[in-house]
Design a protein around this motif. Structure first.
Motif, mmCIF file in Angstrom:
data_model
loop_
_atom_site.group_PDB
_atom_site.id
_atom_site.type_symbol
_atom_site.label_atom_id
_atom_site.label_comp_id
_atom_site.label_asym_id
_atom_site.label_seq_id
_atom_site.Cartn_x
_atom_site.Cartn_y
_atom_site.Cartn_z
ATOM 1 N N UNK A 182 1.733 6.487 -6.964
ATOM 2 C CA UNK A 182 0.610 7.330 -7.388
ATOM 3 C C UNK A 182 0.928 8.811 -7.171
ATOM 4 N N UNK A 183 1.525 9.143 -6.040
ATOM 5 C CA UNK A 183 1.878 10.544 -5.781
ATOM 6 C C UNK A 183 2.925 11.049 -6.767
ATOM 7 N N UNK A 184 3.907 10.204 -7.069
ATOM 8 C CA UNK A 184 4.931 10.595 -8.046
ATOM 9 C C UNK A 184 4.299 10.815 -9.423
ATOM 10 N N UNK A 185 3.389 9.923 -9.808
ATOM 11 C CA UNK A 185 2.727 10.060 -11.110
ATOM 12 C C UNK A 185 1.882 11.332 -11.156
ATOM 13 N N UNK A 186 1.111 11.595 -10.105
ATOM 14 C CA UNK A 186 0.270 12.804 -10.070
ATOM 15 C C UNK A 186 1.136 14.053 -10.148
ATOM 16 N N UNK A 187 2.227 14.089 -9.397
ATOM 17 C CA UNK A 187 3.126 15.239 -9.433
ATOM 18 C C UNK A 187 3.689 15.437 -10.839
ATOM 19 N N UNK A 188 4.098 14.358 -11.492
ATOM 20 C CA UNK A 188 4.645 14.450 -12.844
ATOM 21 C C UNK A 188 3.586 14.870 -13.853
ATOM 22 N N UNK A 189 2.373 14.384 -13.682
ATOM 23 C CA UNK A 189 1.279 14.745 -14.587
ATOM 24 C C UNK A 189 0.990 16.236 -14.487
ATOM 25 N N UNK B 260 0.824 -1.205 0.000
ATOM 26 C CA UNK B 260 0.000 0.000 0.000
ATOM 27 C C UNK B 260 0.857 1.254 0.000
ATOM 28 N N UNK B 261 1.889 1.264 0.832
ATOM 29 C CA UNK B 261 2.778 2.430 0.890
ATOM 30 C C UNK B 261 3.505 2.626 -0.436
ATOM 31 N N UNK B 262 3.935 1.542 -1.050
ATOM 32 C CA UNK B 262 4.613 1.617 -2.339
ATOM 33 C C UNK B 262 3.669 2.132 -3.420
ATOM 34 N N UNK B 263 2.434 1.626 -3.450
ATOM 35 C CA UNK B 263 1.440 2.090 -4.426
ATOM 36 C C UNK B 263 1.119 3.566 -4.208
ATOM 37 N N UNK B 264 1.053 3.980 -2.965
ATOM 38 C CA UNK B 264 0.788 5.380 -2.665
ATOM 39 C C UNK B 264 1.919 6.279 -3.160
ATOM 40 N N UNK C 171 -5.079 7.540 -12.286
ATOM 41 C CA UNK C 171 -4.052 7.149 -11.318
ATOM 42 C C UNK C 171 -4.632 7.122 -9.897
ATOM 43 N N UNK C 172 -5.539 8.033 -9.576
ATOM 44 C CA UNK C 172 -6.120 8.060 -8.238
ATOM 45 C C UNK C 172 -7.058 6.883 -7.978
ATOM 46 N N UNK C 173 -7.881 6.531 -8.960
ATOM 47 C CA UNK C 173 -8.875 5.489 -8.735
ATOM 48 C C UNK C 173 -8.353 4.083 -8.999
ATOM 49 N N UNK C 174 -7.312 3.949 -9.793
ATOM 50 C CA UNK C 174 -6.699 2.636 -10.061
ATOM 51 C C UNK C 174 -5.190 2.817 -9.889
ATOM 52 N N UNK C 175 -4.694 2.863 -8.648
ATOM 53 C CA UNK C 175 -3.312 3.286 -8.408
ATOM 54 C C UNK C 175 -2.244 2.502 -9.172
ATOM 55 N N UNK C 176 -2.187 1.198 -9.052
ATOM 56 C CA UNK C 176 -1.123 0.441 -9.718
ATOM 57 C C UNK C 176 -1.362 0.400 -11.224
ATOM 58 N N UNK C 177 -2.566 0.045 -11.628
ATOM 59 C CA UNK C 177 -2.881 -0.034 -13.057
ATOM 60 C C UNK C 177 -2.793 1.313 -13.741
ATOM 61 N N UNK C 178 -3.307 2.351 -13.080
ATOM 62 C CA UNK C 178 -3.233 3.694 -13.645
ATOM 63 C C UNK C 178 -1.811 4.173 -13.794
#
Length: 67
Positions: free
Chosen positions: A21-28, A14-18, A46-53
């Motif tokens: 997701x935060x890194x992806x959102x920041x980059x987006x 969970x911590x790794x997925x979080x 990315x928010x609703x499907x963290x790993x897949x997104x």
């Protein structure tokens, strides 16, 4: 808070997925070449499907321009 749950595999996953997701959102959000609709769509995915997104964004998201 940082007791037994961090030693469990699901707590770490969970911590790794979080973090991903935060890194992806920041980059987006920081990407200057994407429009607002594209940023919103990727962020929601990315928010609703963290790993897949994250994996979809990593494979099909905007790429850095060649140097």
């Amino acid at each position: 808070m940082f007791g037994r749950e961090w030693s469990e595999p699901l707590g770490f996953a969970f911590a790794f997925a979080l973090l991903l997701a935060l890194w992806a959102i920041f980059s987006i959000v920081q990407n200057k070449e994407s429009g607002p609709f594209s940023k919103a769509l990727w962020s929601v995915l990315v928010l609703f499907v963290p790993i897949g997104g994250f994996l979809l964004w990593l494979l099909f998201g905007p790429k850095a321009p060649p140097k």
